[in-house]
Write an enzyme that holds these catalytic residues in place. Structure first.
Site, PDB file in Angstrom:
ATOM      1  CB  SER A 125      -0.890   0.017   1.243  1.00 12.42           C
ATOM      2  OG  SER A 125      -1.435   1.325   1.397  1.00 12.42           O
ATOM      3  CG  HIS A 141      -3.780  -1.843  -1.508  1.00 10.81           C
ATOM      4  ND1 HIS A 141      -4.832  -2.676  -1.838  1.00 10.81           N
ATOM      5  CD2 HIS A 141      -4.239  -1.079  -0.480  1.00 10.81           C
ATOM      6  CE1 HIS A 141      -5.862  -2.437  -1.045  1.00 10.81           C
ATOM      7  NE2 HIS A 141      -5.540  -1.466  -0.215  1.00 10.81           N
ATOM      8  CG  ASP A 201      -5.214   2.022   0.884  1.00  9.49           C
ATOM      9  OD1 ASP A 201      -6.166   1.209   0.806  1.00  9.49           O
ATOM     10  OD2 ASP A 201      -4.090   1.717   1.315  1.00  9.49           O
ATOM     11  CG  MET A 231      -8.588   6.648   2.440  1.00  7.10           C
ATOM     12  SD  MET A 231      -7.628   6.791   3.949  1.00  7.10           S
ATOM     13  CE  MET A 231      -6.855   5.189   3.996  1.00  7.10           C
ATOM     14  CG  HIS A 249      -9.206  -0.428  -0.440  1.00  6.82           C
ATOM     15  ND1 HIS A 249      -8.596  -0.576   0.786  1.00  6.82           N
ATOM     16  CD2 HIS A 249     -10.547  -0.550  -0.202  1.00  6.82           C
ATOM     17  CE1 HIS A 249      -9.509  -0.774   1.718  1.00  6.82           C
ATOM     18  NE2 HIS A 249     -10.704  -0.750   1.150  1.00  6.82           N
ATOM     19  CG  MET A 263     -11.408   2.582   2.095  1.00  5.11           C
ATOM     20  SD  MET A 263      -9.895   2.607   3.061  1.00  5.11           S
ATOM     21  CE  MET A 263      -8.690   2.761   1.760  1.00  5.11           C
ATOM     22  CG  MET A 300     -11.492  -3.481   5.246  1.00  4.84           C
ATOM     23  SD  MET A 300     -10.041  -2.927   4.341  1.00  4.84           S
ATOM     24  CE  MET A 300      -9.078  -2.116   5.610  1.00  4.84           C
ATOM     25  CG  ASP A 328      -6.032  -3.223   3.245  1.00 10.16           C
ATOM     26  OD1 ASP A 328      -4.967  -2.893   3.807  1.00 10.16           O
ATOM     27  OD2 ASP A 328      -6.712  -2.449   2.534  1.00 10.16           O
TER      28      ASP A 328
HETATM   29  C1  DX5 Z   1      -6.336   1.122   5.636  1.00 14.25           C
HETATM   30  C2  DX5 Z   1      -5.861   0.821   4.243  1.00 14.25           C
HETATM   31  C3  DX5 Z   1      -4.690  -0.070   4.183  1.00 14.25           C
HETATM   32  C4  DX5 Z   1      -3.448   0.431   4.861  1.00 14.25           C
HETATM   33  C5  DX5 Z   1      -2.620  -0.761   5.243  1.00 14.25           C
HETATM   34  O1  DX5 Z   1      -7.547   1.787   5.546  1.00 14.25           O
HETATM   35  O2  DX5 Z   1      -6.883   0.228   3.496  1.00 14.25           O
HETATM   36  O3  DX5 Z   1      -4.426  -0.456   2.856  1.00 14.25           O
HETATM   37  O4  DX5 Z   1      -2.686   1.287   4.078  1.00 14.25           O
HETATM   38  O5  DX5 Z   1      -1.497  -0.331   5.933  1.00 14.25           O
HETATM   39  P1  DX5 Z   1      -0.695  -1.258   6.935  1.00 14.25           P
HETATM   40  O6  DX5 Z   1      -0.191  -2.430   6.142  1.00 14.25           O
HETATM   41  O7  DX5 Z   1       0.388  -0.371   7.419  1.00 14.25           O
HETATM   42  O8  DX5 Z   1      -1.642  -1.675   8.015  1.00 14.25           O
HETATM   43 ZN    ZN Z   2      -6.447  -0.682   1.514  1.00  8.80          ZN
END
Ligand code: DX5
Ligand code: ZN
Length: 223
Positions: free
Chosen positions: A7, A32, A34, A36, A65, A67, A136, A174
């Site tokens: 990520s 990955h 993310d 948000m 991903h 969110m 998750m 994740d």
């Molecule tokens: C959290 C994200 C993850 C996050 C994972 O909302 O979806 O992808 O970046 O990070 P680590 O591996 O550090 O927990």
């Molecule tokens: Zn993620």
């Protein structure tokens, strides 16, 4: 197939392209991403324009991903930006099945993510249309959190359900994954491992990714 999907949330955004190439060379087949929106989760990251500009930096699979609330508003933008897999959250819209079908109709792989409080069985009716389920293992919103190990029961239930029906589906986990706990994920039936801090904060990302692959091979699914 076992895949590590680092990520970029844990990377240096000032040199995103370089960071992604670094993990690609270290053995990661996916990246990955993310996204948000500050509504679905209490944090903001980046959107489609950033993904479009890093697309030319690396040929790895862009594992996006989302969110964000009502993701159907932006799915086209992420596909145009170069997403290879678009994962939406079950909890983010009224008709996730329709959004998944739409993503598939565009020739892109579709994933469905579930938050920790969402039961595994909500995905069963949609498995036929899905390329990937994302379970998750932390509350979405931030990297670097502690893994919730009880989430692996959901992974195992989904893998069992799919196997019993001869469905070949990717199950991604994740949040909080490391080389030291990845065996629990693969034994539960996960095969796509997101790792933000574990990979990006490592002195030697290739060592971490290599160790994850070795561990996965030594710890196959245990029903
Ligand atoms: C959290 C994200 C993850 C996050 C994972 O909302 O979806 O992808 O970046 O990070 P680590 O591996 O550090 O927990
Ligand atoms: Zn993620």
């Amino acid at each position: 197939m076992f895949i590590v999907s680092p990520s970029v949330l844990a990377s240096d955004f000032a040199k995103l392209g370089e960071e992604i190439r670094k993990t690609e060379k270290a053995g990661a087949a996916y990246t990955h991403l993310d996204v948000m929106d500050g509504m679905f989760v209490p944090n903001m990251s980046f959107g489609a324009p950033v993904i479009a500009s890093i697309r030319k930096e690396s040929p790895v699979v862009f594992d996006v991903h989302l969110m964000i609330t009502q993701p159907q508003r932006y799915v086209d933008d992420f596909i145009k930006a170069g997403a290879d897999i678009v994962t939406i959250h079950y909890e983010s819209c009224d008709d996730p099945a329709a959004v998944v079908k739409y993503i598939k109709s565009k020739g892109v792989k579709a994933g469905l993510a579930i938050k920790p409080a969402t039961p595994a069985d909500v995905v069963y009716g949609m498995l036929e249309d899905l390329d990937m389920v994302l379970v998750m293992t932390v509350e979405p919103g931030f990297g670097g959190q502690k893994i919730m190990l009880d989430m692996f029961d959901k992974v195992r239930a989904i893998r069992k359900y799919a196997n019993e029906r001869g469905m070949d589906i990717d199950i991604e986990v994740d949040g909080g994954l490391t080389a030291d706990n990845v065996h629990l994920a693969t034994e539960a039936g996960a095969n796509v491992i997101v790792a933000g801090s574990a990979v990006y904060n490592a002195k030697d990302p290739a060592e971490v990714i290599g160790k994850m692959k070795e561990t996965a091979a030594a710890h196959p699914f245990k029903a």
